[in-house]
Structure formats: C-alpha cells, structure tokens
Scaffold this motif. Structure first.
Motif, short mmCIF file in Angstrom:
data_model
loop_
_atom_site.label_atom_id
_atom_site.label_comp_id
_atom_site.label_asym_id
_atom_site.label_seq_id
_atom_site.Cartn_x
_atom_site.Cartn_y
_atom_site.Cartn_z
N ILE A 547 45.44 -15.92 35.53
CA ILE A 547 45.13 -17.18 35.99
C ILE A 547 46.06 -18.36 35.65
O ILE A 547 46.72 -18.24 34.28
N GLU A 548 46.65 -19.21 36.45
CA GLU A 548 47.84 -20.04 35.99
C GLU A 548 46.99 -21.12 35.33
O GLU A 548 45.75 -21.48 35.24
N ASN A 549 47.92 -21.74 34.44
CA ASN A 549 47.32 -22.59 33.21
C ASN A 549 46.84 -23.75 34.03
O ASN A 549 47.37 -24.38 35.11
N ASP A 550 46.00 -24.57 33.44
CA ASP A 550 45.46 -25.84 33.90
C ASP A 550 45.24 -26.74 32.98
O ASP A 550 45.69 -26.51 31.75
N SER A 551 44.55 -27.93 33.18
CA SER A 551 44.28 -28.79 32.22
C SER A 551 43.23 -28.55 31.13
O SER A 551 42.85 -29.51 30.34
N GLY A 552 42.65 -27.45 30.95
CA GLY A 552 41.70 -27.12 30.10
C GLY A 552 42.05 -26.82 28.77
O GLY A 552 43.25 -27.24 28.38
N ASN A 553 41.22 -26.43 27.96
CA ASN A 553 41.32 -26.49 26.45
C ASN A 553 41.19 -24.73 25.98
O ASN A 553 40.55 -24.04 26.68
N TYR A 554 41.89 -24.44 24.86
CA TYR A 554 41.46 -23.24 24.15
C TYR A 554 41.25 -23.85 22.45
O TYR A 554 41.48 -24.97 22.47
N TYR A 555 40.75 -23.04 21.80
CA TYR A 555 40.53 -23.58 20.45
C TYR A 555 40.85 -22.74 19.42
O TYR A 555 40.77 -21.35 19.60
N SER A 556 41.49 -23.26 18.40
CA SER A 556 41.82 -22.74 16.97
C SER A 556 41.05 -23.24 15.93
O SER A 556 40.74 -24.64 16.02
N MET A 557 41.07 -22.63 14.81
CA MET A 557 40.43 -23.14 13.61
C MET A 557 41.53 -24.03 12.69
O MET A 557 42.73 -23.36 12.49
N GLU A 558 41.24 -25.15 12.35
CA GLU A 558 42.09 -25.96 11.52
C GLU A 558 41.46 -26.61 10.57
O GLU A 558 40.42 -27.55 10.99
N ALA A 564 40.75 -28.35 19.70
CA ALA A 564 41.12 -27.98 21.03
C ALA A 564 42.66 -28.06 21.15
O ALA A 564 43.27 -29.29 20.62
N ARG A 565 43.10 -27.43 21.70
CA ARG A 565 44.51 -27.18 21.89
C ARG A 565 44.93 -27.10 23.68
O ARG A 565 43.68 -26.42 24.16
N PRO A 566 45.85 -27.76 24.22
CA PRO A 566 46.13 -27.74 25.59
C PRO A 566 46.17 -26.37 26.03
O PRO A 566 47.00 -25.57 25.69
N LEU A 567 45.46 -25.76 27.33
CA LEU A 567 45.56 -24.50 27.89
C LEU A 567 46.86 -24.26 28.36
O LEU A 567 47.21 -22.92 28.37
N SER A 568 47.63 -25.24 28.36
CA SER A 568 49.14 -25.07 29.05
C SER A 568 50.04 -24.36 27.76
O SER A 568 50.93 -23.79 28.14
#
Length: 657
Positions: A547-558, A564-568
């Motif tokens: 799937i082409e990257n869009d404006s959504g998010n993915y998540y990491s633990m900090e 939230a990090r940009p899905l791009s």
C-alpha cells in the motif's frame, strides 16, 4: 516354455502383491477424504421463478462450515426435474413481481399467507432438511362437490445432503379458505396430514401421522397430537352411549403415546406421589426425584433404583434445588441456590453420576446438539456447554439461534468441545489444520488454541515433560504446566489461551476479521511473527498487497509511552483486513486501520467500534497526547495495544517490540 510360465507367474504375483499392499495404504481420493471431513451444514430452501414458462424450480442452498480448518463453502443445488407449474398470479409476495429488480422477479416466495422455513434432522446417515411449500391462486376451480373455489397446493420437500437428492414426501390441494393441511413434529420425527379440507371427524379419523424418515403411515387419529419429548400423545374416540359427549354423538375416550417407530402404548394415570415428593421421572432402571429435605425444608434432587429403595441425594443439602432434563433426557440439570452462589450440577441419566458443575448464568433453553454438548441461551446470547468438562463456549454465528433448526452435522464429533464451527486461523498467512477441536471462544471472551495445531503452523516443536509440555520456536520457549488453571484439556489435546502463545512464542497480536457471505458470517483469525521480515512479505505478492504510504501513523514506544510516527517513514502491506507496517525491514505494527471494529485477539467484544466497548473489555486505558491527537493504550500480557479515536474508533495497533 517353462521359463515363460515362471516369468508370467512371477509377474502375476508381483501385481497381486502390489494390489494387496496398495489396500494397506491410506486412500487419499476425493470420496475417502470427504468421508473423514467434519462440517456443519446450514440449509436454506429457495424457489426460482421462471416468469415466461410460469413454473417454479426448487433449490437448496447449502453452506458448509468445516471443523478441520475453518473453511466456508456455499453451493446452490437446483432441481429442474421437480419444477412445478404455477399460475401467473400465484406469487406470494405480489409486490416482489411489480418491482424492477430482476433478482426479485426471479424468486418465488411461497407461503399461502403463512410462514415457511427450513428445518433439519440429524440422522446416522447424515442431515436431512425439510420445508413446507405452498402456492395459491385466485383462479377458481371446481372442488369435489363441483363448487368453484380458489386452490392452494401444499408440498412437503425432503432434501438428503449425502445423496444430493430432493424428494416430495407428500402433496395435497385444498379449496377455499382452510387451515394448512400439514404440520411437522421434528422432535418426534413425523408430520400430520389433515384430510377433509381441515374438518375434524371423530369417526373417520381423518388426521394421518407419517414418519419423516420413511414416509410410512404410523397412525390415523381424530385431533391434533401433543408432542412430548420424542413421542406424540393423542386421544382416540370410540362411539358409545355411556361416556362423554363430543358434538352430537357420544364417545369413550382413551389416550395413547405414539413412538417414532409406530408402536404405541396406552397412557396411564400416574400413581399418587409419596409424601414430600414433588416430581418423579423414571429413566431406565433409575427414578429421579424432586423432594423436600425433612430436616432443612430445602427442595432437593436425588434418585432411587427401586420403589422401596431410599432416595440418594444428588444435590447439595445446603441448597434449594430444582430439577430439569435436557431435551432427550440424557442429562439431569440440577439448579442449586444458596445465599452465596448459584450453580448447575449436571448428571448422566444412565449412571446417576455427576459429570460437571458450572456457575448458573441464567440459562434459558437447553438443546442437545451431540451426545456431550448442549446449546442454551443466556443474556440473549447462545452458548455451548461441553458436559464432560463443564467448559462454556460462545456461539458466534449471528444467524444461529436455539430455536432455528437449520443446521446439520457430518463427521466424527467426539473430540469437539464446541459445536461452533471454528474460524479459519492463519499464522503468517499459513492456514492451520485442526486435528480435533479448533480454536474456540469461551464465555469470558478468551480464545483457546490447541498447542500441537498451533506449533505446526508456527514452525515450532512440542515435547512432553514430567510437569507438562514444552514448546520451542527458534529462540522462544514456553512451558505448559499441568497445574496451570488457564490450560484446558480434552480427548488427549491441550488448549492454551491465544494471548499466552503470542506472548511466549514471539507472535504479534493480529485481528479477528468478519467476512460476510450470503446469509452467514464467518471469522478469520490472523497471527504474525514479531520476527517476520519485510523481505519475506515482498516475496509473497500473492498474499500481501503493498500500500502506498499516506498521511496516517504508525506507533513505537518512546519513554514507556506509545509515540505516533508518520506512516511515510514506514512501509505498509495489506493482508485480508490486517495491515503490516515495517520500519527498516522489521515489523513494528500489526494494525487494523479505518476498521477498528476488526476485534482484537485478546478478550473480544463483538462490534468493538466504540471506545466504551473497548473500556468494557480492557478497563480504563492509559491516555497519551502524540502528534496532536489523544490515543488510548493498554499494556496487555507484554503487548502494547493502541486505539485511535475519541468516541468512535478509527484504528487499532499492536506495537511489536
């Protein structure tokens, strides 16, 4: 010549040996393999309408839910040889013919102003499905007396799944407005045909009782019978001048009990019960008794083996108890209530032995689905009770209710805990095969999976130890202790909560996807390895869609919180309702984006599309502001689960770490 005979004999013996040896090998042909399959079949009678020829073609739609791997298959069987000519104005739902939808015009809706449906009987040779069909017309025709009246045609159809055979058990015409001529008694296994256009005649006995299985005439009676357990109770009237009066004539009255094989016995007036006894029921050589405890005044349940024998208690002396039998009286169900708790004690009627005891959750209707599984209703939901273990499981199918006899079962059921057809389960896209019981959902919304089945799909190994089992998967190792109360066992199989397998064996939580079919809903469970590499996914374009990257998010633990990090920054792949998000080639999130109602794999609450539903399952969440939005999250069994959205959820993410 002699040498030639020797060679011929040798070749002949080799061929014979090969044939004999091949008989010892497992047969993998279609028929032999199908005979070993276990599945539940849902049946639905449909009727195809051909407007040009004014005829109706019966059809049977069969949906098979397989217990071996969770597959769902649907077939529509059509029987043109059984087509029926109908009048052009015989459509039951006239408005369907007037609409422009071609599909509606091609469907015939029988009924004659009464409902019709599908009912199923399970037999030793497989399930049989039945329905009552009717068409009517306003075109008047002469009846037996020559009077012109409207005509209705009534038919009982029987469908045999094993032979894919549709047959007509009986058919009759009625004139004018009259009661439906057929009634079906499924517990008994028979049906009645009312002759004489619905008129009751005590002398002619124009109500006939037939067997549904053999279509044999079992009895001729005057009035409609009463179905009791698996028998019919009816009254016979003999004309006399000395007894009760019915109509203008006098008749003596006797009551009989008719069995499904055609034998009958005269109903006897029960003898008066002994003092302090409320109810008795004899099953085989054992009489079950509901009685009053003379010391505590509590109602109790017990049994005795002869009329003179003392009652042996089956219920607790400190509880007030009531007695109930399952549908075919294989089990006694004893409700016990004290000041502190309510329980149900289950007793095998053949042996009077207690087989299990469960908490009373306010059950409604008991129905025997197999020799060891009961179906019941509580809190407007359906549950299965596995009698030998006391395990209560959820029935997920939204269309299958206790009262709907539309399902039949084929294959060995002895290893099943639940008659709920299991979902398909895939580990990294690899389907799991179920040697016995497949994944099942307990009443507390916890998924259980058989250890060996899971290990095969996850490329793990299982070994026995003195204390239980050990499972190894790469660098991951877990032990399954015999004393662990969350572990369930049955028929030589061991079942462990799915979240435990995920946590201990390095699996990332996935999602339960609901796939809708025509008239049914089935489930697919997905589990993915935390060490699944993006390269492995790229190599399987047949499974995973990039799937082409869009404006959504993915998540990491900090700093101990999800960020939230940009899905791009990452790469996203779609697989059957689940999103896999990779960063630097490593799996960082398993997500359900724009479909948070994908139902997470831990405690599942159906229609989990609102935050209040999530809170009801997981409790009060943590809240973190990240990239301008508030997210709610939980740390569950070593996994972090993040939910996006306020009242309505937009996405759910497992953080793989």
């Amino acid at each position: 010549m002699k040498e030639s005979k020797v060679r011929f004999t040798t070749k002949f013996l080799i061929v014979v040996a090969m044939i004999l040896f091949s008989g010892l090998l497992p047969i993998t042909g279609g028929k032999a393999e199908a005979a070993q399959e276990r599945y539940k079949s849902e049946f639905k009678f449909e009727f195809k309408y051909e407007e040009e020829t004014s005829r109706v073609i019966p059809q049977v739609r069969v949906t098979k839910f397989y217990f071996d791997d969770g597959r769902v298959e649907t077939e529509l069987h059509e029987f043109p040889k059984q087509a029926r000519a109908v009048s052009k104005n015989a459509q039951y739902l006239e408005n369907a013919r007037k609409k422009d939808d071609p599909a509606l015009k091609q469907t015939f809706y029988p009924g004659c102003f009464s409902s019709f449906g599908t009912h199923v009987m399970n037999t030793e040779k497989g399930p049989l499905a039945f329905t009552i069909y009717c068409d009517s017309t306003t075109d008047k025709q002469p009846d037996a007396k020559g009077e012109k009246k409207s005509v209705s045609n009534h038919v009982i159809y029987k469908y045999d799944l094993e032979r894919n055979l549709l047959s007509v058990l009986n058919q009759v015409q009625t004139f004018g407005e009259s009661r439906p001529p057929f009634r079906i008694y499924y517990d008994f296994g028979g049906y009645t045909l009312q002759e004489g256009n619905g008129e009751i005649n005590y002398e002619k006995r124009n109500l006939r009782i037939y067997s549904l299985l053999s279509n044999k005439l079992l009895a001729r009676i005057a009035g409609y019978p009463q179905e009791i357990d698996q028998t019919l109770r009816y009254t016979e009237y003999t004309k006399t001048s000395n007894y009760n009066t019915y109509g203008n004539n006098n008749f003596s009255v006797e009551t009989f009990i008719l069995n499904s094989d055609g034998t009958r016995t005269k109903s006897k007036i029960p003898a008066p019960l002994p003092k302090n006894v409320f109810y008795e029921e004899k099953i085989g050589s054992i009489t079950y008794v509901s009685y009053k405890n003379p010391k505590s005044e509590n109602h109790m349940v017990g049994y005795r083996t002869s009329a003179s024998a003392a009652i042996k208690p089956l219920s607790r002396a400190d509880a007030s108890s009531s007695i109930r039998f399952s549908k075919h009286k294989r089990y006694v169900l004893i409700r016990q209530q004290t000041d502190k708790e309510k329980t149900i004690r289950i007793v095998d009627t053949k042996t009077a032995k207690v087989v299990s005891e469960i908490s009373d959750i306010g059950v409604g209707i008991y129905k025997e689905i197999s020799n060891s599984i009961l179906l019941f209703q509580a809190e407007k939901k359906d549950y299965y009770l596995h009698v030998p273990t006391g395990i209560v499981t959820r029935n997920m199918e939204n269309s299958q209710l206790v009262q709907a006899d539309t399902g039949g079962y084929t294959g060995d059921q002895s290893k099943l805990i639940s008659m709920q057809a299991p979902p398909q389960m895939l580990v990294n896209g690899k389907p799991m095969h179920y040697a016995g019981q497949g994944p099942f959902l307990t009443k507390d919304n916890r998924w259980y999976v058989e250890v060996n089945d899971f290990a095969k799909a996850a490329d793990a190994t299982v070994s026995k130890t003195s204390s239980g089992l050990t499972i190894n998967r790469g660098n991951y190792k877990m032990t399954v202790s015999k004393t662990d109360k969350t572990v369930l066992t049955w028929a030589g199989q061991t079942f462990v909560p799915l979240e435990t397998l995920n946590e201990k064996l390095g699996m990332a939580g996935g999602f339960l996807n609901s796939l809708l079919g025509k008239g049914y809903e089935y489930k697919v469970l997905h589990v993915f390895s935390k060490d699944l590499k993006e390269a492995d996914v790229i190599a399987r374009p047949d499974l995973y869609e990039a799937i082409e990257n869009d404006s959504g998010n993915y998540y990491s633990m900090e700093n101990g919180k999800p960020a939230a990090r940009p899905l791009s920054e990452a790469n996203r792949y779609y697989y059957d309702g689940t999103n896999l998000i990779f960063k630097d080639g490593l799996l960082v999130n398993v997500a359900s984006i724009y479909n948070a109602g994908g139902r997470t794999l831990r405690n599942i609450l159906f229609d989990i599309n609102k935050l209040k539903h999530v809170i009801a399952v997981y409790g009060t969440p943590n809240a973190t502001m990240t990239r301008g939005q508030m997210v709610r999250w939980y740390e569950v069994d070593g996994n972090v689960l993040v939910f996006e959205g306020n009242s309505d959820l937009k996405g759910a993410y497992y953080i793989s770490r």
